[in-house]
Design an enzyme around this catalytic site. Structure first.
Site, PDB file in Angstrom:
ATOM      1  N   LYS A 196       0.828  -1.204   0.000  1.00 28.66           N
ATOM      2  CA  LYS A 196       0.000   0.000   0.000  1.00 28.66           C
ATOM      3  C   LYS A 196       0.871   1.267   0.000  1.00 28.66           C
ATOM      4  O   LYS A 196       2.077   1.195   0.280  1.00 28.66           O
ATOM      5  CB  LYS A 196      -0.905  -0.026   1.231  1.00 28.66           C
ATOM      6  CG  LYS A 196      -1.833  -1.250   1.276  1.00 28.66           C
ATOM      7  CD  LYS A 196      -2.802  -1.155   2.435  1.00 28.66           C
ATOM      8  CE  LYS A 196      -3.687  -2.397   2.473  1.00 28.66           C
ATOM      9  NZ  LYS A 196      -4.807  -2.243   3.427  1.00 28.66           N
ATOM     10  N   TYR A 212     -12.330  -3.115  -3.301  1.00 29.47           N
ATOM     11  CA  TYR A 212     -12.851  -2.988  -1.938  1.00 29.47           C
ATOM     12  C   TYR A 212     -14.381  -2.875  -1.907  1.00 29.47           C
ATOM     13  O   TYR A 212     -14.937  -2.376  -0.927  1.00 29.47           O
ATOM     14  CB  TYR A 212     -12.217  -1.781  -1.244  1.00 29.47           C
ATOM     15  CG  TYR A 212     -10.795  -2.033  -0.773  1.00 29.47           C
ATOM     16  CD1 TYR A 212     -10.505  -3.116   0.066  1.00 29.47           C
ATOM     17  CD2 TYR A 212      -9.748  -1.194  -1.153  1.00 29.47           C
ATOM     18  CE1 TYR A 212      -9.204  -3.356   0.505  1.00 29.47           C
ATOM     19  CE2 TYR A 212      -8.439  -1.430  -0.716  1.00 29.47           C
ATOM     20  CZ  TYR A 212      -8.189  -2.510   0.118  1.00 29.47           C
ATOM     21  OH  TYR A 212      -6.906  -2.749   0.552  1.00 29.47           O
ATOM     22  N   PHE A 226     -15.305   3.598   6.752  1.00 31.63           N
ATOM     23  CA  PHE A 226     -13.946   3.934   6.316  1.00 31.63           C
ATOM     24  C   PHE A 226     -13.739   3.792   4.809  1.00 31.63           C
ATOM     25  O   PHE A 226     -12.645   4.023   4.309  1.00 31.63           O
ATOM     26  CB  PHE A 226     -12.922   3.065   7.071  1.00 31.63           C
ATOM     27  CG  PHE A 226     -13.109   1.567   6.914  1.00 31.63           C
ATOM     28  CD1 PHE A 226     -12.644   0.902   5.794  1.00 31.63           C
ATOM     29  CD2 PHE A 226     -13.745   0.831   7.904  1.00 31.63           C
ATOM     30  CE1 PHE A 226     -12.796  -0.468   5.647  1.00 31.63           C
ATOM     31  CE2 PHE A 226     -13.908  -0.548   7.782  1.00 31.63           C
ATOM     32  CZ  PHE A 226     -13.428  -1.200   6.634  1.00 31.63           C
ATOM     33  N   ARG A 276      -1.406 -14.375   5.101  1.00 30.12           N
ATOM     34  CA  ARG A 276      -2.267 -13.696   6.088  1.00 30.12           C
ATOM     35  C   ARG A 276      -1.670 -13.811   7.495  1.00 30.12           C
ATOM     36  O   ARG A 276      -1.673 -12.855   8.257  1.00 30.12           O
ATOM     37  CB  ARG A 276      -3.683 -14.300   6.094  1.00 30.12           C
ATOM     38  CG  ARG A 276      -4.427 -14.154   4.787  1.00 30.12           C
ATOM     39  CD  ARG A 276      -5.123 -12.856   4.586  1.00 30.12           C
ATOM     40  NE  ARG A 276      -6.151 -12.564   5.567  1.00 30.12           N
ATOM     41  CZ  ARG A 276      -6.927 -11.484   5.510  1.00 30.12           C
ATOM     42  NH1 ARG A 276      -6.765 -10.601   4.535  1.00 30.12           N
ATOM     43  NH2 ARG A 276      -7.849 -11.266   6.412  1.00 30.12           N
ATOM     44  N   THR A 289      -5.368  -6.946  11.273  1.00 34.11           N
ATOM     45  CA  THR A 289      -5.544  -5.729  10.457  1.00 34.11           C
ATOM     46  C   THR A 289      -4.928  -4.503  11.123  1.00 34.11           C
ATOM     47  O   THR A 289      -4.233  -3.722  10.469  1.00 34.11           O
ATOM     48  CB  THR A 289      -7.059  -5.476  10.223  1.00 34.11           C
ATOM     49  OG1 THR A 289      -7.598  -6.616   9.551  1.00 34.11           O
ATOM     50  CG2 THR A 289      -7.300  -4.228   9.405  1.00 34.11           C
ATOM     51  N   ARG A 314       2.677  -6.545  10.283  1.00 34.67           N
ATOM     52  CA  ARG A 314       1.985  -5.364  10.842  1.00 34.67           C
ATOM     53  C   ARG A 314       2.367  -5.156  12.309  1.00 34.67           C
ATOM     54  O   ARG A 314       2.443  -4.024  12.780  1.00 34.67           O
ATOM     55  CB  ARG A 314       0.477  -5.519  10.681  1.00 34.67           C
ATOM     56  CG  ARG A 314       0.036  -5.395   9.221  1.00 34.67           C
ATOM     57  CD  ARG A 314      -1.389  -5.846   9.068  1.00 34.67           C
ATOM     58  NE  ARG A 314      -1.880  -5.725   7.701  1.00 34.67           N
ATOM     59  CZ  ARG A 314      -2.904  -6.435   7.231  1.00 34.67           C
ATOM     60  NH1 ARG A 314      -3.531  -7.287   8.017  1.00 34.67           N
ATOM     61  NH2 ARG A 314      -3.295  -6.280   5.987  1.00 34.67           N
ATOM     62  N   ASN A 353      -2.005  -0.085   6.951  1.00 35.68           N
ATOM     63  CA  ASN A 353      -1.506  -1.366   7.461  1.00 35.68           C
ATOM     64  C   ASN A 353      -0.588  -2.086   6.467  1.00 35.68           C
ATOM     65  O   ASN A 353      -0.502  -3.307   6.449  1.00 35.68           O
ATOM     66  CB  ASN A 353      -2.662  -2.244   7.949  1.00 35.68           C
ATOM     67  CG  ASN A 353      -3.606  -2.611   6.827  1.00 35.68           C
ATOM     68  OD1 ASN A 353      -3.448  -2.169   5.696  1.00 35.68           O
ATOM     69  ND2 ASN A 353      -4.586  -3.442   7.139  1.00 35.68           N
ATOM     70  N   HIS A 377      -1.948  -5.408   1.643  1.00 40.71           N
ATOM     71  CA  HIS A 377      -3.203  -6.145   1.518  1.00 40.71           C
ATOM     72  C   HIS A 377      -2.886  -7.555   1.054  1.00 40.71           C
ATOM     73  O   HIS A 377      -1.954  -7.751   0.273  1.00 40.71           O
ATOM     74  CB  HIS A 377      -4.127  -5.477   0.481  1.00 40.71           C
ATOM     75  CG  HIS A 377      -5.267  -6.377   0.084  1.00 40.71           C
ATOM     76  ND1 HIS A 377      -6.420  -6.482   0.832  1.00 40.71           N
ATOM     77  CD2 HIS A 377      -5.401  -7.262  -0.941  1.00 40.71           C
ATOM     78  CE1 HIS A 377      -7.218  -7.387   0.261  1.00 40.71           C
ATOM     79  NE2 HIS A 377      -6.615  -7.871  -0.811  1.00 40.71           N
ATOM     80  N   GLU A 426      -9.325 -11.307  -7.209  1.00 36.32           N
ATOM     81  CA  GLU A 426      -8.364 -10.204  -7.094  1.00 36.32           C
ATOM     82  C   GLU A 426      -7.232 -10.337  -8.120  1.00 36.32           C
ATOM     83  O   GLU A 426      -6.796  -9.340  -8.697  1.00 36.32           O
ATOM     84  CB  GLU A 426      -7.807 -10.149  -5.672  1.00 36.32           C
ATOM     85  CG  GLU A 426      -8.874  -9.754  -4.659  1.00 36.32           C
ATOM     86  CD  GLU A 426      -8.368  -9.667  -3.221  1.00 36.32           C
ATOM     87  OE1 GLU A 426      -9.130  -9.206  -2.367  1.00 36.32           O
ATOM     88  OE2 GLU A 426      -7.217 -10.060  -2.951  1.00 36.32           O
TER      89      GLU A 426
HETATM   90  P1  CMP Z   1      -7.104  -4.756   3.829  1.00 37.66           P
HETATM   91  O1  CMP Z   1      -6.605  -6.090   4.277  1.00 37.66           O
HETATM   92  O2  CMP Z   1      -6.556  -4.196   2.574  1.00 37.66           O
HETATM   93  O3  CMP Z   1      -8.705  -4.849   3.678  1.00 37.66           O
HETATM   94  C1  CMP Z   1      -9.564  -3.776   3.934  1.00 37.66           C
HETATM   95  C2  CMP Z   1      -8.842  -2.567   4.409  1.00 37.66           C
HETATM   96  O4  CMP Z   1      -9.655  -1.610   5.028  1.00 37.66           O
HETATM   97  C3  CMP Z   1      -7.864  -2.971   5.513  1.00 37.66           C
HETATM   98  O5  CMP Z   1      -6.809  -3.712   5.000  1.00 37.66           O
HETATM   99  C4  CMP Z   1      -7.511  -1.606   6.079  1.00 37.66           C
HETATM  100  O6  CMP Z   1      -6.583  -0.898   5.282  1.00 37.66           O
HETATM  101  C5  CMP Z   1      -8.864  -0.921   5.984  1.00 37.66           C
HETATM  102  N1  CMP Z   1      -9.594  -0.982   7.259  1.00 37.66           N
HETATM  103  C6  CMP Z   1     -10.105  -2.060   7.869  1.00 37.66           C
HETATM  104  N2  CMP Z   1     -10.745  -1.723   9.004  1.00 37.66           N
HETATM  105  C7  CMP Z   1     -10.630  -0.378   9.110  1.00 37.66           C
HETATM  106  C8  CMP Z   1     -11.078   0.570  10.044  1.00 37.66           C
HETATM  107  N3  CMP Z   1     -11.798   0.198  11.122  1.00 37.66           N
HETATM  108  N4  CMP Z   1     -10.788   1.862   9.817  1.00 37.66           N
HETATM  109  C9  CMP Z   1     -10.095   2.237   8.741  1.00 37.66           C
HETATM  110  N5  CMP Z   1      -9.632   1.378   7.803  1.00 37.66           N
HETATM  111  C10 CMP Z   1      -9.895   0.081   7.985  1.00 37.66           C
END
Ligand code: CMP
Length: 150
Positions: A9, A49, A57, A85, A91, A102, A112, A115, A126
């Protein structure tokens, strides 16, 4: 043998952590099947997404993921989806266990770093969203752990 899609990211790019994180995946024995640097089109990020469209968010996530270049890659190996994962951790970097990517490099739930696909069906969708079939390279390495241990 399984394939998973990962995205470094914009925060990983900005913080110049791509090499260190990619090295962890290589050290684990995962193989790179495809990789490219891109500025993601908004429509592609929105589709990627789409499952989060109703979440509070979502808009901020789309803004973030289009805020700068990303590196998209396909990693492959036995159980690559869950292996990657598990290596990423929870996350939210504040909750991710030490020793995970992370857990070691992040403190935020949105920023984070990486992805990764969360299941076989998502991985297929994907991969098709980010790569044309001809961009994916089929090869074997004599050092592939799953070949050596056969
Ligand atoms: P990712 O694994 O790419 O999948 C969805 C993304 O949404 C996640 O990583 C974060 O970057 C984002 N995300 C998930 N939960 C939240 C949250 N509570 N607030 C903001 N961003 C979020």
């Amino acid at each position: 043998m399984e394939r998973t899609l990962i995205i470094f990211k914009p925060d990983a790019m900005h913080r110049q952590l791509v090499g260190r994180i990619l090295a962890r995946f290589e050290d684990k024995g995962l193989r790179i099947a495809a990789m490219k640097l891109q500025q993601s089109p908004r429509a592609q990020v929105e589709e990627h997404y789409a499952v989060h469209r109703e979440r509070p968010f979502y808009n901020s996530l789309v803004e973030f993921m289009t805020s700068g270049p990303v590196i998209v890659a396909i990693l492959e190996g036995p159980n690559a989806i869950s292996v990657v994962r598990n290596m990423l951790g929870a996350t939210n970097g504040q909750e991710a266990a030490a020793g995970t990517i992370r857990g070691d490099y992040g403190l935020d739930k949105q920023f984070n770093l990486v992805h990764a696909s969360d299941g076989p069906e998502t991985a297929k969708t994907e991969i098709a969203l980010f790569f044309k079939p001809e961009e994916i390279v089929e090869y074997e390495r004599v050092t592939d752990p799953w070949i050596v241990s056969r």
